[in-house]
Write an enzyme that holds these catalytic residues in place. Sequence first.
Site, PDB file in Angstrom:
ATOM      1  N   PRO A  94       0.829  -1.190   0.000  1.00  0.00           N
ATOM      2  CA  PRO A  94       0.000   0.000   0.000  1.00  0.00           C
ATOM      3  C   PRO A  94       0.871   1.250   0.000  1.00  0.00           C
ATOM      4  O   PRO A  94       1.748   1.398   0.837  1.00  0.00           O
ATOM      5  CB  PRO A  94      -0.765  -0.103   1.304  1.00  0.00           C
ATOM      6  N   GLU A  95       0.580   2.097  -0.921  1.00  0.00           N
ATOM      7  CA  GLU A  95       1.223   3.408  -0.964  1.00  0.00           C
ATOM      8  C   GLU A  95       0.148   4.424  -0.599  1.00  0.00           C
ATOM      9  O   GLU A  95      -0.929   4.036  -0.159  1.00  0.00           O
ATOM     10  CB  GLU A  95       1.805   3.662  -2.361  1.00  0.00           C
ATOM     11  N   HIS A 140      -2.228 -14.733  10.550  1.00  0.00           N
ATOM     12  CA  HIS A 140      -1.669 -13.454  10.107  1.00  0.00           C
ATOM     13  C   HIS A 140      -2.512 -12.267  10.543  1.00  0.00           C
ATOM     14  O   HIS A 140      -2.210 -11.132  10.218  1.00  0.00           O
ATOM     15  CB  HIS A 140      -1.546 -13.438   8.582  1.00  0.00           C
ATOM     16  N   ARG A 193       3.345 -10.712   5.917  1.00  0.00           N
ATOM     17  CA  ARG A 193       4.796 -10.569   6.023  1.00  0.00           C
ATOM     18  C   ARG A 193       5.257  -9.823   7.271  1.00  0.00           C
ATOM     19  O   ARG A 193       6.456  -9.749   7.529  1.00  0.00           O
ATOM     20  CB  ARG A 193       5.348  -9.878   4.770  1.00  0.00           C
ATOM     21  N   ARG A 246      20.904  16.440  -4.430  1.00  0.00           N
ATOM     22  CA  ARG A 246      20.917  14.981  -4.384  1.00  0.00           C
ATOM     23  C   ARG A 246      21.590  14.394  -5.607  1.00  0.00           C
ATOM     24  O   ARG A 246      21.177  14.639  -6.733  1.00  0.00           O
ATOM     25  CB  ARG A 246      19.475  14.452  -4.297  1.00  0.00           C
TER      26      ARG A 246
END
Length: 289
Positions: free
Chosen positions: A2-3, A111, A131, A170
Site C-alpha cells: 500500500p502506498e 496473520h 509478512r 541529491r
Amino acid sequence: MPELPEVEVVRRRIAPLFVGRTIESVRTTRPSYFFLTPPVTLQRRLAGRRATALERIGKYLVAELDDGGRLLLHLGMTGQIFASDAASRRLLTGKRRRAPAQAGPFRPDRHTHLVFGFKDGGPRVLFRDARKFGKVAYLEPGADEPRLTKLGPDALKADGRALYEAFRSRRAKIKTVLLDQGVLAGVGNIYADEALYLARVRPTRRADSLTRAESLAIARAVRRVLMRSIAAGGSSISDYVQPDGQDGSYQETHYVYARTGEPCRRCKTPIRRVVIGQRSSHFCPSCQR
DNA sequence: CACTTCCCCTGCAAGC
DNA sequence: TGCTTGCAGGGGAAGT
C-alpha cells in the site's frame, strides 16, 4: 504494498467504523517486531478508549484517541485493514484473484495480528499482514514520534519548486529520491514509476541533473497519479483490498509498473525493467529521457 | 550528511 | 508432483 492512495482509501472506508466507537477488546497475535508497542501494553492502553479522528500522514494511519494518545498503523507491504463483515473472498492472499468466494465471514487466521472489538457489539476492525512488515504503536499523549516527524510534505501536495530545490542537492537517482519519505511522504514503488513515466523522466537520472521544468513536471505527475488512483480505489496488485473486500482498479491503468516487455501505451516500445536500490523500476526507453 | 547494502517475513509463480 | 529460486507495494539499521 500500500502506498499513499491505498492508505487513503483505507482511511476513508475505515474511519466510519473506527471513529466514535469505544474499543472494548484488542486481540493480538504473539509479540513480534510487528508490535512496536507490546501486545499487552496495547491492550491495556486501548481498552475503553475511543478514536476521535483517523488521519493519514504519508503512508501511516494515525488515530487520535480520547485520552490524547495516538494509535499508529502502517501497512508495510502486505497489510490489510478491513471490517469483520467485509466480503472475505480475497482477503487470503493473492495473486490468484479468481479464487471462488469464501463462504461465511472472515475468520481471523495466524496473520491477523489485531482485532478491535467495540462496546456497541458491531463489526470488528481487523488488521492482517502476512509478512509483518507492517507496524502498530500506541503513542502516549504528547509523545514525539520520529517516524512521523521525519516525514517530508505529503505527496498529494507535491510542490514543484520545493522538489527542484531538494533535487539539486541529491546525487542519487531520481527514483531513489522519490522513494525517500523525508523528501515526499507517500510515494512508493508503483507511483514513483508511474509519475516518472508521465513526467517523461527516466528513473535512472541523477536528481541533481533535473531541470526546473522537469521537476515541476514530476510534481504535477505525482499529484495526478495519486489522485487518480484514489479515485479508482487504489491498485490491487497482490494483497491489497479495500476494507470492504473489493479490489481497487488503478492497476488496470498502469503505464509501466509490472508491464515489462509490454508495449508502451504511447509509442509501443517495449517497457524495460531495471533494478534501482534493490527495487524494480519500469520505464519506456523511448518516451522517458 | 548522503548514499548503499542488508535485512526483517511469508507466499506465490516459474523453472527444472 | 515436488523442490528450488526469484520476486513482491516498505523502511530501518549499519556500513562506507
